[in-house]
Design a protein around this motif. Structure first.
Motif, PDB file in Angstrom:
ATOM      1  N   ILE A   1       0.854  -1.189   0.000  1.00 54.78           N
ATOM      2  CA  ILE A   1       0.000   0.000   0.000  1.00 54.78           C
ATOM      3  C   ILE A   1       0.890   1.239   0.000  1.00 54.78           C
ATOM      4  CG2 ILE A   1      -1.867   1.213   1.155  1.00 54.78           C
ATOM      5  CD1 ILE A   1      -2.650  -1.563   0.214  1.00 54.78           C
ATOM      6  N   ALA A   2       0.672   2.100  -0.989  1.00 55.92           N
ATOM      7  CA  ALA A   2       1.480   3.325  -1.076  1.00 55.92           C
ATOM      8  C   ALA A   2       0.924   4.413  -0.167  1.00 55.92           C
ATOM      9  CB  ALA A   2       1.532   3.819  -2.521  1.00 55.92           C
ATOM     10  N   ALA A   3      -0.386   4.536  -0.099  1.00 55.15           N
ATOM     11  CA  ALA A   3      -0.995   5.586   0.716  1.00 55.15           C
ATOM     12  C   ALA A   3      -2.448   5.231   0.984  1.00 55.15           C
ATOM     13  CB  ALA A   3      -0.909   6.939   0.013  1.00 55.15           C
ATOM     14  N   ALA A   4      -2.955   5.753   2.090  1.00 55.79           N
ATOM     15  CA  ALA A   4      -4.367   5.560   2.438  1.00 55.79           C
ATOM     16  C   ALA A   4      -4.855   6.803   3.159  1.00 55.79           C
ATOM     17  CB  ALA A   4      -4.566   4.325   3.307  1.00 55.79           C
TER      18      ALA A   4
ATOM     19  N   ILE B   1      -9.793   5.752   0.785  1.00 53.52           N
ATOM     20  CA  ILE B   1      -9.140   5.847  -0.525  1.00 53.52           C
ATOM     21  C   ILE B   1      -7.729   5.302  -0.350  1.00 53.52           C
ATOM     22  CG2 ILE B   1      -8.405   7.353  -2.404  1.00 53.52           C
ATOM     23  CD1 ILE B   1     -10.595   9.298  -1.592  1.00 53.52           C
ATOM     24  N   ALA B   2      -7.485   4.116  -0.916  1.00 51.87           N
ATOM     25  CA  ALA B   2      -6.184   3.461  -0.766  1.00 51.87           C
ATOM     26  C   ALA B   2      -5.641   3.109  -2.143  1.00 51.87           C
ATOM     27  CB  ALA B   2      -6.304   2.205   0.093  1.00 51.87           C
ATOM     28  N   ASN B   3      -4.346   3.313  -2.337  1.00 51.94           N
ATOM     29  CA  ASN B   3      -3.718   2.931  -3.598  1.00 51.94           C
ATOM     30  C   ASN B   3      -2.438   2.156  -3.345  1.00 51.94           C
ATOM     31  OD1 ASN B   3      -2.716   5.842  -2.969  1.00 51.94           O
ATOM     32  ND2 ASN B   3      -1.203   5.062  -4.426  1.00 51.94           N
TER      33      ASN B   3
ATOM     34  N   GLY C   1      -0.466   2.052  -8.596  1.00 49.53           N
ATOM     35  CA  GLY C   1      -1.469   3.070  -8.888  1.00 49.53           C
ATOM     36  C   GLY C   1      -2.889   2.551  -8.956  1.00 49.53           C
ATOM     37  N   ASN C   2      -3.153   1.339  -8.422  1.00 52.51           N
ATOM     38  CA  ASN C   2      -4.523   0.823  -8.362  1.00 52.51           C
ATOM     39  C   ASN C   2      -5.221   1.390  -7.133  1.00 52.51           C
ATOM     40  OD1 ASN C   2      -4.285  -1.136 -10.620  1.00 52.51           O
ATOM     41  ND2 ASN C   2      -2.799  -2.102  -9.259  1.00 52.51           N
ATOM     42  N   TYR C   3      -6.409   1.950  -7.326  1.00 51.94           N
ATOM     43  CA  TYR C   3      -7.143   2.605  -6.244  1.00 51.94           C
ATOM     44  C   TYR C   3      -8.362   1.790  -5.834  1.00 51.94           C
ATOM     45  CZ  TYR C   3      -4.627   7.047  -6.412  1.00 51.94           C
ATOM     46  OH  TYR C   3      -3.664   8.020  -6.319  1.00 51.94           O
ATOM     47  N   ASN C   4      -8.639   1.801  -4.538  1.00 57.95           N
ATOM     48  CA  ASN C   4      -9.900   1.296  -4.010  1.00 57.95           C
ATOM     49  C   ASN C   4     -10.547   2.435  -3.234  1.00 57.95           C
ATOM     50  OD1 ASN C   4     -12.052   0.063  -2.715  1.00 57.95           O
ATOM     51  ND2 ASN C   4     -10.915  -1.769  -2.160  1.00 57.95           N
ATOM     52  N   ARG C   5     -11.729   2.841  -3.683  1.00 52.63           N
ATOM     53  CA  ARG C   5     -12.493   3.887  -2.991  1.00 52.63           C
ATOM     54  C   ARG C   5     -13.958   3.466  -2.877  1.00 52.63           C
ATOM     55  NH1 ARG C   5     -10.899   8.939  -5.864  1.00 52.63           N
ATOM     56  NH2 ARG C   5      -9.083   7.822  -6.619  1.00 52.63           N
ATOM     57  N   THR C   6     -14.181   2.178  -2.601  1.00 55.52           N
ATOM     58  CA  THR C   6     -15.540   1.636  -2.579  1.00 55.52           C
ATOM     59  C   THR C   6     -16.081   1.385  -1.180  1.00 55.52           C
ATOM     60  OG1 THR C   6     -14.732  -0.652  -2.699  1.00 55.52           O
ATOM     61  CG2 THR C   6     -15.118   0.475  -4.784  1.00 55.52           C
TER      62      THR C   6
END
Length: 267
Positions: A136-139, A181-183, A187-192
C-alpha cells in the motif's frame, strides 16, 4: 586471432523492479555488435512465455506491449540478441511486477452507524488494508462532512493497520460518510468502502401539545402528549416527569410518528 565479442546489451526501460498495471508499456534496450541480425524480447508471463521481435532504431531496440497479455505477479523480460556470426547474448533481463488488483480495505473502528454527541471528541478511525501483489502506497479518509465542506484525513500505517484520530465534535450535525481511498505502488485505487455515522450535538426540540399549560384536571385518564424532533430520532428515549405534589415520578412515553405520549390515570 581477433575474436568478435558477443552482442553488448543494456536494458534501458523500464527499470528493474518496476511496478506496472495496465495499458501499453515500452520496453527498450540498446544493443551493440557485429551486424545485429535480430533482437528478441522474451516475456516470462509467469507460466506462459511469449516472444516479441524488437524494432531497431539506430541500435535502440524496442517493443510496445499491451500489459493485458501478462499475468499478475512477478515477471521476467529477457533479451536475446543475435549477430551475423550467430553469437547470442541472453544474459540480460529485468524483473517487473504486474498488479491490476486494487488493495483490499475494511473499517475495523468505529462500527457502522455510530452516533457521536457533543461530548464526543477524538475518535480513532481504524482501517485494515492489504494488497495481494504489492504494498500500500498511501491511504486516507475522505469525509463528506454532512452539510459542511468535504475534507481528507491521512491515515498512518502500523503493520497493516492504518489509523488516524479526529475530533468529531468539530463536524457539522447530521449524517456523515467516511470513504477509504487506498492505492498500491502500481497506482490501483480502491475507494468503494464507506462508513456512515451521525454527529448530533443539538438537544432535542420538545413541544407539549396536550394538555395545555395550566389546565385544570379532575379525574379519569388523561393523555399527555409532546412532539419531539431530533436528527437522531431513532435513538431517542422520552420520559415524562410528574411532580405529583411532594412526590415526583416519571413514565416512559410511547412514540407515534414523532408524537410521544403517556396515558395517566389521575386517580
Amino acid at each position: 586471432e581477433y575474436s568478435v565479442p558477443n552482442p553488448n546489451v543494456t536494458i534501458s526501460n523500464p527499470a528493474n523492479g518496476t511496478n506496472l498495471s495496465s495499458g501499453f508499456q515500452a520496453f527498450n534496450a540498446t544493443v551493440y555488435g557485429a551486424n545485429i541480425s535480430i533482437v528478441i524480447f522474451q516475456f516470462s508471463n509467469r507460466t506462459n512465455h511469449f516472444n516479441v521481435t524488437g524494432t531497431n532504431n539506430s541500435v535502440n531496440f524496442n517493443v510496445n506491449i499491451d500489459l493485458a497479455r501478462i499475468s499478475e505477479g512477478l515477471n521476467n523480460m529477457t533479451i536475446f540478441a543475435n549477430d551475423s556470426l550467430n553469437q547470442i547474448n541472453n544474459t540480460e533481463f529485468i524483473q517487473f511486477t504486474i498488479d491490476r488488483t486494487p488493495p483490499l480495505v475494511r473499517f475495523t473502528a468505529p462500527v457502522e452507524s455510530s452516533l457521536f454527541n457533543r461530548f464526543t471528541y477524538n475518535i480513532t478511525f481504524n482501517v485494515r488494508a492489504n494488497d495481494s501483489n504489492l504494498t500500500i502506497a498511501a491511504a486516507l479518509l475522505s469525509f463528506d462532512n454532512s452539510t459542511g465542506p468535504e475534507f481528507n484525513l491521512t491515515l498512518f500505517n502500523i503493520s497493516g493497520d492504518w489509523n488516524a484520530s479526529y475530533n468529531v465534535s468539530t463536524l457539522a450535525d447530521g449524517t456523515h460518510t467516511a470513504t477509504i481511498i487506498a492505492n498500491d505502488t502500481a497506482g490501483n485505487y480502491n475507494r468503494t468502502v464507506v462508513l456512515t455515522f451521525t454527529v448530533d450535538k443539538t438537544v432535542p426540540a420538545v413541544t407539549f401539545t396536550n394538555p395545555s399549560n395550566s389546565s385544570n384536571l379532575s379525574s379519569g385518564t388523561v393523555l399527555f402528549n409532546a412532539t419531539v424532533g431530533d436528527i437522531s430520532i431513532s435513538n431517542i428515549v422520552v420520559f415524562l416527569n410528574f411532580s405529583n405534589g411532594t412526590n415526583s415520578f416519571q413514565d416512559t412515553a410511547t412514540n407515534n410518528t414523532g408524537n410521544w405520549g403517556v396515558s395517566m390515570n389521575l386517580a
